[in-house]
Design an enzyme around this catalytic site. Structure first.
Site, PDB file in Angstrom:
ATOM      1  N   GLU A 273       0.696  -1.249  -0.190  1.00  0.00           N
ATOM      2  CA  GLU A 273      -0.010   0.507   0.221  1.00  0.00           C
ATOM      3  C   GLU A 273       1.176   1.109  -0.127  1.00  0.00           C
ATOM      4  OE1 GLU A 273      -3.171   2.070   3.358  1.00  0.00           O
ATOM      5  OE2 GLU A 273      -1.873   0.463   3.804  1.00  0.00           O
ATOM      6  N   LYS A 332      -8.942   2.084  -2.812  1.00  0.00           N
ATOM      7  CA  LYS A 332      -9.472   1.713  -1.341  1.00  0.00           C
ATOM      8  C   LYS A 332     -10.261   1.887  -0.613  1.00  0.00           C
ATOM      9  CE  LYS A 332      -7.557   1.282   2.946  1.00  0.00           C
ATOM     10  NZ  LYS A 332      -6.532   1.542   4.315  1.00  0.00           N
ATOM     11  N   CYS A 383      -5.448  -3.079   2.924  1.00  0.00           N
ATOM     12  CA  CYS A 383      -5.473  -2.888   4.365  1.00  0.00           C
ATOM     13  C   CYS A 383      -6.114  -3.305   4.981  1.00  0.00           C
ATOM     14  CB  CYS A 383      -4.520  -1.634   4.784  1.00  0.00           C
ATOM     15  SG  CYS A 383      -3.948  -0.934   6.116  1.00  0.00           S
TER      16      CYS A 383
END
Length: 502
Positions: A273, A332, A383
């Site tokens: 990330e 995301k 994440c």
């Protein structure tokens, strides 16, 4: 119960850890305030200990936050997320107490049938509340996650109905153990007493026996297309990540890692990330050394960077082809509350500053994204999204053939990466997919569809690794039908309760 999740991994404690709460609620005639207090103590013990790693965001001096303010923010974040988890336990306890009091005549007569109904209600309510909580922005620790990554046998039940299938077993065993203690003196028939005493052990054994049957089923690699994935763990501390020093280290580290993996003849390279903490257009248009290396070696890469969305930005994973073109972009979707955005920002924003290191506003991606790549459709997660099983199920149902996850994990103590890895193990099992995960500081890993961790990096070390994962098109019951067991339990509980109350 708080000792059961990773990294402590005392998973077996989860099978008895709910018993004290059950006894405290139903052995005595508690008032509503007493019930709330008992549930709060248990909930705070579980979630407070399991989520204590969040205090590792302190100190945030690298973001310009003063030491005392950083400490207060860390404590606030820990209390906030702990209280949110505790609210689930309180809600469950209050609802169970209200139901048993409403049907007082039914449950006052303590016998095997009524105890079975009480356990069914307890299991149904807990699974329903976890399902409800999992759709909120704050979600991380389910009872099922206490079994990952070490109890792979029971985790196979996730293929049936996701995490709820595991939670059902845990709550049922705890409930029957507690009920066996509560009614042991009221059952005079020796056969019935022994049968009820061994019931929780039988459920524990049957759950694991069924899990073992699923576990030993071979992973068929015939006709499965292989992908040799190279993983780079950059190990760039947050203290320098967004400084000129960190930027240079990122470019150098990921360029060198890419070149070394290219020599190993990988098919594609996966980075963490925000591995390159720049806007994507600047990375490819300004011909950074990383972009030049890709053009030279002709090996595509999945690169973590920032995308632009109007005047805002996205936390994204890009597919960069060997010709230097952007093939696809995944943004995301599940942003970190209190980290990447402030819930109820119009109110709380006046109390605490947004913790995002950039001045622009971070926006979430769309919930229905599809991530196509030169190697077929991937299931992508960045994440925090690893905690949301439905996010992975949707992509698997839409044709995702393998999992790739990219994370930073540098904010917190080592307990967080361990739990994060445990969540990705669960997602691989539930979807029956191979998974490759790249993190900034650990743990990066390769996981097979049975949950075996074939490789896991060391924490806080620079690492590169290459291994093969396989594309799969199977669809588990969970991928097809979602959390159907909770719906079945709701129906059974309602029918049995109505029948008993006639």
């Amino acid at each position: 119960m708080g000792l059961a999740p990773a990294p402590n991994n005392f998973w077996w404690l989860a099978w008895i850890g709910l018993v004290p709460l059950w006894l405290a609620l139903f052995k005595f005639k508690n008032s509503l305030p007493q019930t709330i207090l008992i549930a709060s103590i248990w909930g705070f013990g579980f979630y407070g200990l399991a989520l204590f790693w969040i205090t590792g965001i302190h100190p945030m001096s690298w973001m310009g936050v003063p030491w005392l303010a950083s400490l207060l923010i860390a404590i606030f974040c820990w209390l906030f997320i702990t209280c949110w988890g505790t609210a689930l336990v309180v809600t469950w306890s209050v609802l169970m107490t209200i139901i048993t009091k409403k049907f007082n005549d039914l449950f006052q007569s303590q016998n095997i049938s009524n105890s079975c109904l009480k356990v069914l209600l307890g299991v149904t309510l807990w699974c329903s509340l976890e399902a409800l909580w999992s759709y909120t922005p704050l979600w991380w620790t389910s009872l099922a996650s206490t079994q990952s990554p070490n109890n792979l046998i029971i985790l196979q039940l996730g293929k049936i109905s996701g995490a709820s299938a595991i939670t059902i077993g845990i709550v049922a065993v705890n409930g029957f153990l507690a009920e066996a203690i509560l009614i042991r003196k009221r059952i005079t028939n020796l056969y019935s007493k022994n049968l009820f005493f061994f019931l929780p052990f039988g459920i524990f054994f049957i759950c694991h026996l069924f899990g073992f049957w699923l576990y030993q089923y071979p992973i068929n690699l015939d006709n499965q297309q292989a992908i040799k994935v190279g993983i780079i763990q950059g190990n760039i501390p947050n203290e320098i990540k967004l400084s000129p020093t960190g930027w240079r280290k990122a470019i150098e580290g990921y360029t060198t890692g890419y070149q070394r993996l290219a020599k190993q003849k990988v098919d594609i390279v996966l980075t963490p990330e925000t591995a390159l903490p720049f806007y994507w257009e600047n990375i490819i248009n300004n011909q950074t050394s990383f972009a030049q290396a890709v053009l030279k070696e002709k090996i595509p890469a999945w690169v973590g960077a920032f995308g632009k969305e109007g005047n805002s930005y996205t936390n994204s994973l890009f597919t960069l082809t060997g010709t230097g073109k952007t093939y696809s972009q995944y943004d995301k979707f599940k942003l970190v509350p209190l980290g990447e955005y402030i819930p109820f920002e119009s109110v709380l924003g006046k109390i605490i500053d947004r913790l995002s290191p950039l001045d622009a506003h971070l926006v979430p991606g769309k919930s229905n994204q599809i991530f196509d790549t030169p190697f077929g459709r991937a299931i992508a997660g960045i994440c925090y999204e690893s905690a949301f099983s439905e996010h992975f199920r949707r992509q698997a149902k839409a044709g995702g053939e393998y999992i790739i996850t990219a994370s930073n994990n540098a904010h917190y103590s080592s307990a967080m990466p361990a739990q994060h890895h445990a969540l990705d193990v669960m997602r691989a099992i539930e979807t029956d997919r191979w998974a490759a995960r790249a993190t900034n500081t650990g743990y990066s890993a390769i996981v097979d569809p049975r949950g075996h961790t074939l490789w896991r990096s060391q924490i806080n070390q620079y690492a590169i690794y290459a291994d093969t994962i396989y594309r799969r098109k199977t669809k588990t019951l969970y991928v097809k039908w979602g959390d159907w067991l909770t719906i079945v339990l709701l129906g059974l509980s309602t029918i049995w309760l109505c029948k008993k109350n006639r």
